[in-house]
Design an enzyme around this catalytic site. Structure first.
Site, short mmCIF file in Angstrom:
data_model
loop_
_atom_site.label_atom_id
_atom_site.label_comp_id
_atom_site.label_asym_id
_atom_site.label_seq_id
_atom_site.Cartn_x
_atom_site.Cartn_y
_atom_site.Cartn_z
N ARG A 248 -39.80 -7.04 34.41
CA ARG A 248 -39.13 -6.19 34.05
C ARG A 248 -38.92 -5.05 33.59
O ARG A 248 -39.91 -5.12 32.96
CB ARG A 248 -37.35 -6.67 32.83
CG ARG A 248 -36.67 -8.15 33.50
CD ARG A 248 -35.60 -7.01 34.20
NE ARG A 248 -35.13 -7.99 35.48
CZ ARG A 248 -34.44 -8.86 36.20
NH1 ARG A 248 -36.02 -8.81 36.79
NH2 ARG A 248 -33.85 -9.18 36.64
N GLU A 277 -34.76 1.51 35.73
CA GLU A 277 -34.94 2.16 37.11
C GLU A 277 -33.00 1.93 37.76
O GLU A 277 -32.23 1.15 36.85
CB GLU A 277 -35.17 0.90 38.04
CG GLU A 277 -34.98 -0.41 36.99
CD GLU A 277 -35.61 -1.40 37.93
OE1 GLU A 277 -37.10 -1.98 37.57
OE2 GLU A 277 -35.10 -2.73 38.37
N HIS A 295 -38.92 -2.39 42.67
CA HIS A 295 -38.42 -4.02 43.13
C HIS A 295 -38.09 -4.62 43.86
O HIS A 295 -36.88 -5.41 44.17
CB HIS A 295 -37.41 -3.71 41.63
CG HIS A 295 -36.81 -4.77 40.84
ND1 HIS A 295 -35.77 -4.76 39.33
CD2 HIS A 295 -37.04 -6.23 40.96
CE1 HIS A 295 -35.53 -5.85 38.80
NE2 HIS A 295 -36.47 -6.66 39.99
#
Ligand code: DGY
Length: 334
Positions: A248, A277, A295
């Site tokens: 993360r 993000e 991601h």
């Protein structure tokens, strides 16, 4: 199910916050009155709160911040089912206090995410993105003995921080590369799990950072793991080491990482996740020694579908009086 004034059965109302496979919307519609968002609008908090009114369940994903304020503003909510294994977007304590069940999608993504950890590791160590950009830019005029020399993966030491199911799947894959594995985790694994993870050896975080050639982050984000890797930790790493983050954003202090990469304190980084993000630190774009992806660690077609189905099954169980298979706060199940 409740009934209307004429006794007809009414399906519970749910909100699906973001676009998802249409088959999953169809499946959920067999059980629920679905407020979907297939146009994939990104809801503001105010819009999310408005759409949650009268909803018994929400099918969410990590882009939805299910804060205490949002949770408290949805008095009829009974279940929050996240389409992700990570659930740091949800204030689980606030949900538990409100008697709301929270679920995630563990296991179905372990192997795919571990594959991707290796994709980033190999691409980072062997400078794949950087050399492809050079080729595409028409700069390749001749072969050179020292073009894009990277660092070896085979025979090196892999350091895994966060040795849960995905971390162990990353470690297992290192057997074929004849690597040593060291790991750091809140608690030491049982000996049989260490054996399965290529005889991984539990070490302190400091020892791992000093000794590993490739450091892979696979731990959950929490207050405790916020900026776990900052300037001081990066300074411990070898100048030839790589850092891979498939966990993360926020676990790494991105500004400190940009400084370390610019100064050559570590060789390179492979990053699938970023602080804030998708509005990541643009300093990364100025660096050639990073591999950057948006991601996509769990993004194979079959795994994203398995995650979507898993979240749907959790929601169906939660709102039909059954204990959802992936319940994170068992105190909420009555
Ligand atoms: C997860 O499942 O947590 C992945 O990171 C997708 O967000």
């Amino acid at each position: 199910m409740t009934s209307d004034s004429r006794g007809a059965q009414l399906k519970p109302k749910i909100l699906v916050t973001r676009a998802v496979f249409q088959e999953v919307i169809d499946y959920l519609s067999e059980y629920f009155d679905v407020d979907s968002n297939q146009s994939d609008e990104v809801f503001s908090d105010a819009e999310l709160i408005r759409r949650l009114q009268g909803k018994a369940g929400v099918y969410a994903n990590p882009t939805n911040l299910m804060s205490a304020e949002v949770i408290r503003s949805a008095p009829e909510l009974r279940a929050i089912c996240n389409m992700a294994v990570g659930y740091n977007n949800i204030d689980v304590a606030a949900a538990t206090a409100a008697g709301i069940m929270v679920t995630n999608t563990p296991d179905v993504l372990n192997e795919t995410t571990a594959d991707f950890g290796w994709t980033l590791l190999m691409a980072t160590a062997r400078r794949v993105t950087e050399s492809e950009h050079y080729l595409r830019a028409g700069l390749w005029k001749k072969w050179n003995y020292d073009s894009f020399m990277g660092v070896d993966v085979h025979g090196s030491t892999l350091g895994v921080i966060g040795m849960g199911r995905i971390g162990r799947a990353v470690a297992r894959r290192s057997m074929g590369f004849n690597m040593k594995v060291i790991y750091n985790n809140r608690s030491r694994l049982a000996p049989e799990l260490e054996a399965e993870a290529n005889n991984a050896r539990h070490v302190s975080r400091e020892e791992l950072l000093r000794s590993a050639d490739h450091v892979v982050l696979v731990l959950p984000y929490s207050k405790e793991s916020h900026h776990l890797i900052g300037a001081a930790e990066l300074a411990l790493m070898k100048p030839t080491a790589t850092l891979i983050n498939i966990a993360r954003g926020g676990i790494v202090d991105d500004a400190a990482l940009i400084d370390a990469l610019s100064a050559g304190k570590i060789a390179a980084a492979g990053l699938d996740v970023f602080e804030n993000e998708p509005a990541f630190n643009l300093g990364f774009l100025k660096l050639s020694n990073v591999v950057l992806t948006p991601h996509i660690g769990s993004a194979s077609g079959s795994t994203r579908r398995a995650m979507a189905d898993c979240a749907a099954d959790n929601l169906i169980a939660a709102l039909s009086g059954h204990r959802p298979p992936n319940l994170l706060n068992p105190e909420s199940f009555k």
